[in-house]
Design an enzyme around this catalytic site. Structure first.
Site, PDB file in Angstrom:
ATOM      1  N   ASP A 122      32.810  35.941  84.483  1.00 50.98           N
ATOM      2  CA  ASP A 122      32.903  37.383  84.745  1.00 50.98           C
ATOM      3  C   ASP A 122      33.773  38.059  83.681  1.00 50.98           C
ATOM      4  OD1 ASP A 122      31.431  36.924  87.077  1.00 50.98           O
ATOM      5  OD2 ASP A 122      33.247  36.552  88.241  1.00 50.98           O
ATOM      6  N   HIS A 152      33.488  36.209  93.112  1.00 53.96           N
ATOM      7  CA  HIS A 152      32.537  35.824  92.069  1.00 53.96           C
ATOM      8  C   HIS A 152      31.097  35.980  92.551  1.00 53.96           C
ATOM      9  CE1 HIS A 152      30.962  33.804  88.555  1.00 53.96           C
ATOM     10  NE2 HIS A 152      30.393  32.878  89.293  1.00 53.96           N
TER      11      HIS A 152
END
Length: 260
Positions: free
Chosen positions: A97, A124
């Site tokens: 990310d 996530h």
């Protein structure tokens, strides 16, 4: 480098490990969410963590298998049952990310990606991924619209790859890179390097949830300190509020699975 295969060699593979990286499981296909992987990957993670508790209970565990928002809580429960749980040694790898947020930001801000830093917090998956572009360095004057678009693209980055691959898997090379970056940071910490800080989904008191991704200082015992979120923009505060119920549900789902 030694290779091992199958259940019967798992003990040998794990024995004496300082760091264990778990990318096992199935990837997403178009139309699937990370949560759709739950039933298959949750079982794999549970078995591997049972073996880690037995053969290398002091290892740092880097969890990559999705859905990370649930597999990290599963691992914690398995280790608790085995009496080996050390909250400083369990990490959900959210580095991809960060890599995506940095890459997209660098493109918009027209700066070299190597110079860029963007903290990504939350979880996530989808909206639980919250890039803090207000804290990005170097500073760039991006409009609210641009920040929104960058946030959305960071959140949907994995889905973008899944769709582009049209059924042939999910992000692999970028995940390998991100996994290597985080494992390397763990090793630096174990070796006593100063000021090693990476974002990771860990046991946390930053919010009311038991697990949360934020900046983490790494050291000889794994987590040396979980850093706070810092100042958030109004847009980020809103994002934080929106992600909490989904992240809470994913964490609870993992805990429930581990205890059934």
């Amino acid at each position: 480098v030694a290779g091992y295969m199958g259940e019967e060699q798992l003990g040998q593979a794990l024995e004496g490990s300082d760091v264990v990286i778990i990318p096992a499981g199935v990837p997403r296909k178009p139309g699937m969410t990370r949560d759709d992987l739950f039933n298959i990957n949750a079982g794999i993670v549970k078995n591997l963590c049972t073996a880690i508790a037995k053969y290398c209970p002091n290892a740092l565990v880097n969890m990559i298998s999705n859905p990370v928002n649930s597999t990290v809580p599963i691992a914690a429960e398995v280790f608790k049952k085995a009496g080996t749980y050390d909250e400083r040694k369990l990490f959900g790898v959210t580095t991809l990310d960060v890599v995506r947020a940095k890459t997209f930001y660098a493109g918009k801000a027209k700066v070299p990606v190597a110079d860029v830093n963007v903290p990504v917090v939350g979880g996530h998956a989808g909206i639980t991924i919250l890039p803090l572009f207000s804290q990005a360095t170097p500073k760039a004057n991006l409009s609210d619209e641009e920040i929104k678009a960058l946030t959305k693209r960071t959140q949907d980055g994995g889905t973008e790859v899944v769709e582009a691959k049209a059924g042939k898997g999910s992000a692999t090379l970028s995940m390998a890179y991100a996994g290597a970056v985080f494992a390397d940071a763990c090793l630096k910490g174990l070796n006593g390097a100063p000021d090693v800080v990476e974002c990771s989904f860990v046991h946390s008191t930053v919010t009311e949830l038991p697990f949360f991704a934020s900046k983490v200082k790494l050291g000889k015992n794994g987590v040396e300190g979980v850093l706070g979120l810092g100042p958030l923009s109004d847009y980020e505060k809103q994002g934080l509020e929106s992600l909490m119920p989904e992240l809470k549900a994913s964490i609870e789902k993992g805990i429930k699975f581990a205890n059934q």
